[in-house]
Design a protein around this motif. Structure first.
Motif, PDB file in Angstrom:
ATOM      1  N   UNK A   1     133.521 144.588  85.458  1.00  0.00           N
ATOM      2  CA  UNK A   1     133.384 145.432  84.279  1.00  0.00           C
ATOM      3  C   UNK A   1     134.060 146.762  84.544  1.00  0.00           C
ATOM      4  N   UNK A   2     134.631 147.307  83.518  1.00  0.00           N
ATOM      5  CA  UNK A   2     135.325 148.591  83.643  1.00  0.00           C
ATOM      6  C   UNK A   2     134.789 149.560  82.591  1.00  0.00           C
ATOM      7  N   UNK A   3     134.626 150.791  82.998  1.00  0.00           N
ATOM      8  CA  UNK A   3     134.250 151.851  82.073  1.00  0.00           C
ATOM      9  C   UNK A   3     135.453 152.765  81.907  1.00  0.00           C
ATOM     10  N   UNK A   4     135.529 153.443  80.786  1.00  0.00           N
ATOM     11  CA  UNK A   4     136.665 154.336  80.566  1.00  0.00           C
ATOM     12  C   UNK A   4     136.408 155.693  81.189  1.00  0.00           C
ATOM     13  N   UNK A   5     137.456 156.468  81.374  1.00  0.00           N
ATOM     14  CA  UNK A   5     137.312 157.852  81.829  1.00  0.00           C
ATOM     15  C   UNK A   5     137.052 157.984  83.307  1.00  0.00           C
ATOM     16  N   UNK A   6     135.820 158.193  83.656  1.00  0.00           N
ATOM     17  CA  UNK A   6     135.466 158.569  85.022  1.00  0.00           C
ATOM     18  C   UNK A   6     135.338 157.392  85.977  1.00  0.00           C
ATOM     19  N   UNK A   7     135.565 156.183  85.531  1.00  0.00           N
ATOM     20  CA  UNK A   7     135.397 155.018  86.403  1.00  0.00           C
ATOM     21  C   UNK A   7     136.173 155.169  87.704  1.00  0.00           C
ATOM     22  N   UNK A   8     137.441 155.562  87.611  1.00  0.00           N
ATOM     23  CA  UNK A   8     138.280 155.695  88.805  1.00  0.00           C
ATOM     24  C   UNK A   8     137.792 156.802  89.723  1.00  0.00           C
ATOM     25  N   UNK A   9     137.089 157.765  89.177  1.00  0.00           N
ATOM     26  CA  UNK A   9     136.594 158.882  89.975  1.00  0.00           C
ATOM     27  C   UNK A   9     135.322 158.535  90.747  1.00  0.00           C
ATOM     28  N   UNK A  10     134.672 157.451  90.366  1.00  0.00           N
ATOM     29  CA  UNK A  10     133.439 157.053  91.047  1.00  0.00           C
ATOM     30  C   UNK A  10     133.752 156.488  92.432  1.00  0.00           C
ATOM     31  N   UNK A  11     132.853 156.759  93.353  1.00  0.00           N
ATOM     32  CA  UNK A  11     132.988 156.174  94.689  1.00  0.00           C
ATOM     33  C   UNK A  11     132.760 154.674  94.593  1.00  0.00           C
ATOM     34  N   UNK A  12     133.159 153.966  95.632  1.00  0.00           N
ATOM     35  CA  UNK A  12     132.951 152.517  95.683  1.00  0.00           C
ATOM     36  C   UNK A  12     131.471 152.183  95.496  1.00  0.00           C
ATOM     37  N   UNK A  13     130.590 152.934  96.172  1.00  0.00           N
ATOM     38  CA  UNK A  13     129.147 152.687  96.075  1.00  0.00           C
ATOM     39  C   UNK A  13     128.645 152.908  94.665  1.00  0.00           C
ATOM     40  N   UNK A  14     129.131 153.986  94.002  1.00  0.00           N
ATOM     41  CA  UNK A  14     128.684 154.266  92.633  1.00  0.00           C
ATOM     42  C   UNK A  14     129.176 153.194  91.666  1.00  0.00           C
ATOM     43  N   UNK A  15     130.410 152.737  91.843  1.00  0.00           N
ATOM     44  CA  UNK A  15     130.931 151.666  90.977  1.00  0.00           C
ATOM     45  C   UNK A  15     130.123 150.388  91.177  1.00  0.00           C
ATOM     46  N   UNK A  16     129.766 150.120  92.417  1.00  0.00           N
ATOM     47  CA  UNK A  16     128.963 148.931  92.701  1.00  0.00           C
ATOM     48  C   UNK A  16     127.594 149.042  92.030  1.00  0.00           C
ATOM     49  N   UNK A  17     126.997 150.234  92.079  1.00  0.00           N
ATOM     50  CA  UNK A  17     125.705 150.452  91.437  1.00  0.00           C
ATOM     51  C   UNK A  17     125.809 150.271  89.918  1.00  0.00           C
ATOM     52  N   UNK A  18     126.828 150.852  89.307  1.00  0.00           N
ATOM     53  CA  UNK A  18     127.006 150.720  87.855  1.00  0.00           C
ATOM     54  C   UNK A  18     127.184 149.245  87.490  1.00  0.00           C
ATOM     55  N   UNK A  19     128.002 148.537  88.263  1.00  0.00           N
ATOM     56  CA  UNK A  19     128.185 147.101  88.005  1.00  0.00           C
ATOM     57  C   UNK A  19     126.871 146.352  88.109  1.00  0.00           C
ATOM     58  N   UNK A  20     126.085 146.661  89.135  1.00  0.00           N
ATOM     59  CA  UNK A  20     124.797 145.980  89.326  1.00  0.00           C
ATOM     60  C   UNK A  20     123.870 146.246  88.144  1.00  0.00           C
TER      61      UNK A  20
END
Length: 181
Positions: A1-20
């Protein structure tokens, strides 16, 4: 899943948390229509209620077995002294399936037949739960199907390390094979 805007700015851990979190929402039916969501909530509530009744039945189980003091040889003296005397059978005590009695008996009583009887009684504890468990299984199957899964096992394992029931089955089969070797 992808979010717009700040997605690329999130750390790997934060992206994993958002995905979860997003996967958890989908797993729990956020994409279902209103009627299906309401049915899922009702099923979850009914399953919880049935489970609470079953747990209460287990906690309130009053099964007790009578054994002679000779049969209870090996039982710690402090535990034996707390057992209720069986007044109908001299030199006998009642043993319940409650924690402070059954575990010392299973661990220490030397008589294998006593341990077998206790194990059988423990396995049959609150046998009146059978219809409740059947209802729980039916409601879990309906809930899984409602959420788009082939079985409750698929639903329950999807977010676990195992990911699918076949992995669990293979683990159990391998474990059993190792035990028999």
């Amino acid at each position: 899943m992808r979010l717009t805007g700040t997605w690329q700015e999130l750390s790997h851990e934060d992206r994993r948390l958002v995905n979860k979190v997003l996967i958890d929402f989908v797993h729990n039916g956020i994409l279902l229509d209103q009627d299906a969501q309401e049915r899922a909530v009702k099923l979850d509530t009914e399953i919880g209620d049935l489970a609470r009744v079953a747990n209460t039945n287990i906690a309130e189980d009053a099964t007790k077995l009578s054994f002679t003091d000779t049969e209870l040889k090996g039982m710690p003296a402090d535990t034996l002294s707390k057992l209720t005397e069986d007044t109908e059978h001299k030199g006998s005590h009642f043993l319940t399936l409650a924690y402070p009695e059954i575990f010392p008996a299973m661990d220490n009583v030397q008589n294998e037949e006593v341990r077998r009887q206790l194990s059988m009684a423990q396995g049959n504890k609150a046998s009146k739960n059978e219809p409740l468990l059947e209802k729980i299984l039916q409601k879990r199957a309906e809930l899984a199907k409602l959420r788009g899964y082939g079985s409750f096992a698929e639903y329950a394992t999807e977010l676990q390390m195992t990911k699918k029931p076949a992995t669990v089955e293979k683990f159990i089969d391998d474990l059993i094979a190792q035990i028999h070797d």
